[in-house]
Design an enzyme around this catalytic site. Sequence first.
Site, PDB file in Angstrom:
ATOM      1  N   LYS A 167      15.114   9.489 -53.909  1.00 40.25           N
ATOM      2  CA  LYS A 167      14.195   9.795 -55.013  1.00 40.25           C
ATOM      3  C   LYS A 167      14.726  10.899 -55.916  1.00 40.25           C
ATOM      4  CE  LYS A 167       9.931   7.829 -53.399  1.00 40.25           C
ATOM      5  NZ  LYS A 167       8.489   7.880 -53.357  1.00 40.25           N
ATOM      6  N   LYS A 194      14.340  -1.635 -51.270  1.00 41.68           N
ATOM      7  CA  LYS A 194      12.997  -1.922 -50.748  1.00 41.68           C
ATOM      8  C   LYS A 194      11.998  -2.108 -51.893  1.00 41.68           C
ATOM      9  CE  LYS A 194      10.308   2.292 -50.022  1.00 41.68           C
ATOM     10  NZ  LYS A 194       9.053   1.804 -50.556  1.00 41.68           N
ATOM     11  N   LYS A 202       6.114   0.960 -54.915  1.00 41.54           N
ATOM     12  CA  LYS A 202       5.070   1.104 -55.940  1.00 41.54           C
ATOM     13  C   LYS A 202       5.629   1.758 -57.178  1.00 41.54           C
ATOM     14  CE  LYS A 202       1.850   2.764 -52.847  1.00 41.54           C
ATOM     15  NZ  LYS A 202       2.455   4.052 -52.615  1.00 41.54           N
TER      16      LYS A 202
HETATM   17  P1  ATP Z   1       6.454   5.010 -53.650  1.00 34.36           P
HETATM   18  O1  ATP Z   1       7.459   4.124 -54.347  1.00 34.36           O
HETATM   19  O2  ATP Z   1       5.563   5.744 -54.583  1.00 34.36           O
HETATM   20  O3  ATP Z   1       7.100   5.897 -52.600  1.00 34.36           O
HETATM   21  P2  ATP Z   1       5.827   3.071 -51.638  1.00 34.36           P
HETATM   22  O4  ATP Z   1       5.707   1.667 -52.056  1.00 34.36           O
HETATM   23  O5  ATP Z   1       7.096   3.494 -50.970  1.00 34.36           O
HETATM   24  O6  ATP Z   1       5.477   4.005 -52.878  1.00 34.36           O
HETATM   25  P3  ATP Z   1       4.225   4.731 -49.876  1.00 34.36           P
HETATM   26  O7  ATP Z   1       2.860   5.150 -50.313  1.00 34.36           O
HETATM   27  O8  ATP Z   1       5.330   5.724 -50.039  1.00 34.36           O
HETATM   28  O9  ATP Z   1       4.591   3.373 -50.668  1.00 34.36           O
HETATM   29  O10 ATP Z   1       4.184   4.241 -48.379  1.00 34.36           O
HETATM   30  C1  ATP Z   1       3.009   3.701 -47.759  1.00 34.36           C
HETATM   31  C2  ATP Z   1       3.416   2.946 -46.502  1.00 34.36           C
HETATM   32  O11 ATP Z   1       4.033   1.699 -46.870  1.00 34.36           O
HETATM   33  C3  ATP Z   1       4.438   3.688 -45.647  1.00 34.36           C
HETATM   34  O12 ATP Z   1       4.131   3.469 -44.283  1.00 34.36           O
HETATM   35  C4  ATP Z   1       5.743   3.023 -45.995  1.00 34.36           C
HETATM   36  O13 ATP Z   1       6.702   3.127 -44.955  1.00 34.36           O
HETATM   37  C5  ATP Z   1       5.282   1.586 -46.199  1.00 34.36           C
HETATM   38  N1  ATP Z   1       6.187   0.861 -47.096  1.00 34.36           N
HETATM   39  C6  ATP Z   1       6.513   1.213 -48.357  1.00 34.36           C
HETATM   40  N2  ATP Z   1       7.344   0.310 -48.898  1.00 34.36           N
HETATM   41  C7  ATP Z   1       7.555  -0.634 -47.957  1.00 34.36           C
HETATM   42  C8  ATP Z   1       8.325  -1.835 -47.910  1.00 34.36           C
HETATM   43  N3  ATP Z   1       9.047  -2.233 -48.936  1.00 34.36           N
HETATM   44  N4  ATP Z   1       8.296  -2.578 -46.764  1.00 34.36           N
HETATM   45  C9  ATP Z   1       7.558  -2.184 -45.705  1.00 34.36           C
HETATM   46  N5  ATP Z   1       6.821  -1.055 -45.687  1.00 34.36           N
HETATM   47  C10 ATP Z   1       6.809  -0.288 -46.792  1.00 34.36           C
HETATM   48 MG    MG Z   2       7.386   5.555 -50.509  1.00 33.68          MG
END
Ligand code: ATP
Ligand code: MG
Length: 396
Positions: free
Chosen positions: A179, A261, A264
């Site tokens: 990040k 991955k 969001k």
């Molecule tokens: P950001 O991009 O803002 O970090 P994010 O999509 O990574 O958002 P988080 O809120 O950081 O989401 O994570 C919430 C949960 O979802 C965590 O347990 C994280 O490990 C899981 N997670 C996030 N992205 C993935 C993915 N691509 N596959 C499986 N689990 C995920």
């Molecule tokens: Mg995340």
Amino acid sequence: MLPRRRLVAAARAVAQQECRALGLPLAFVSPRCQSHVQGSPPTRRFSHTGPRGSEHATEGGSQPPTPKKTIFSGIQPTGVLHLGNYFGAVRRWVELQEQGHNVIFSVVDLHSITLPQDPASLHSQILNMAASLIACGIDPARAVLFQQSRVSEHAQLNWVLGCLTTIARLGHLPQYKEKSAALKEVPLGLYVYPVLQAADILLYRATHVPVGEDQLQHIQLAAHLARVFNNKYGRTFRPPHSMVCDDATGRLRSLRQPTKKMSKSEADPKSRIELTDTPDQILEKLKKAVTDCTSAVYYDPETRPGVSNLMTIHSAIAGLSYDEIRAQCEGKDTGQYKLLVADVVIEHLRPIRQELTRLLEDKAHLVGLLDLGAARAKAIAASTWTEVRRKVGLSE
Ligand code: ATP
Ligand code: MG
């Protein structure tokens, strides 16, 4: 052991008492939400990693396993919940709730501001994320569902744990590296993010933390900090175990760049399927999903990450193995396969999206649920924090 029906009734009774204490109407604890775990494979494998090394356990079914676990996990209100969050984390949270464990889930808004957020929309994103979790099956009567910044002990314990952490240890963590890579000026908050996450987990003395694969090192840090604190101040915390799906849903990939991955906060919304996407949007995003030049449908994540990612989504929803999908798709090319996956995803998300729309029509109800969750979380966090203050010598 109490049957699950009685456990649920007991949990509802406690929630009702809390509602009365807060002056909230009892309707707040009559969730109209449904669990949407139907259609998921009956048994899924999860890796539990923790202080005693790596252990594997198969879980599923409706009987609460013994001993009861205390589960904590969180999600940032950085956007709309996507399929990666859903399969990697939230669907698992619902399963653990259904098994009768102590479950505590947080919309971690303090984490979300480690990167810039628009103040004009952040609060509604927090409510949307809480509603999304409920729409996926989190039941605020059985789970403690709350907004992180409502419980000041998170920031307070973060400070104490930060004083036990070295700068070198934090700089090596992959999420920080990823990040911060694109930033000219790196906020201090992004650097200390995993310490706050450790505080989130330890405040509730969580034994297990169900997360996606990207969070593994952070849970290891939380376990490390629990041990460091115990060594310095006496036994206080149990080092938590992480729970990560053993299959590829633990790291669902971006639809546009299948080596990365799904996230969001990724700028391109076509990289992910969001819970609020309409059937047309889902179809469009899946049609445009990056695959490769081979037309046959088979699973090979190393050489064919794009189509394999679609098969992971399909398998997670339909409960089919990759071989079964391959046999079903004999004679179909990847273009036709994308349409099939789109159908499966649209049907799976339809009731969740409908429930989400319904929940968002009554913001006052949602705010009331989060008030209730904050009060329940605060009661646990305050007791841990009192003990920490005493052990550290900040109070008598
Ligand atoms: P950001 O991009 O803002 O970090 P994010 O999509 O990574 O958002 P988080 O809120 O950081 O989401 O994570 C919430 C949960 O979802 C965590 O347990 C994280 O490990 C899981 N997670 C996030 N992205 C993935 C993915 N691509 N596959 C499986 N689990 C995920
Ligand atoms: Mg995340």
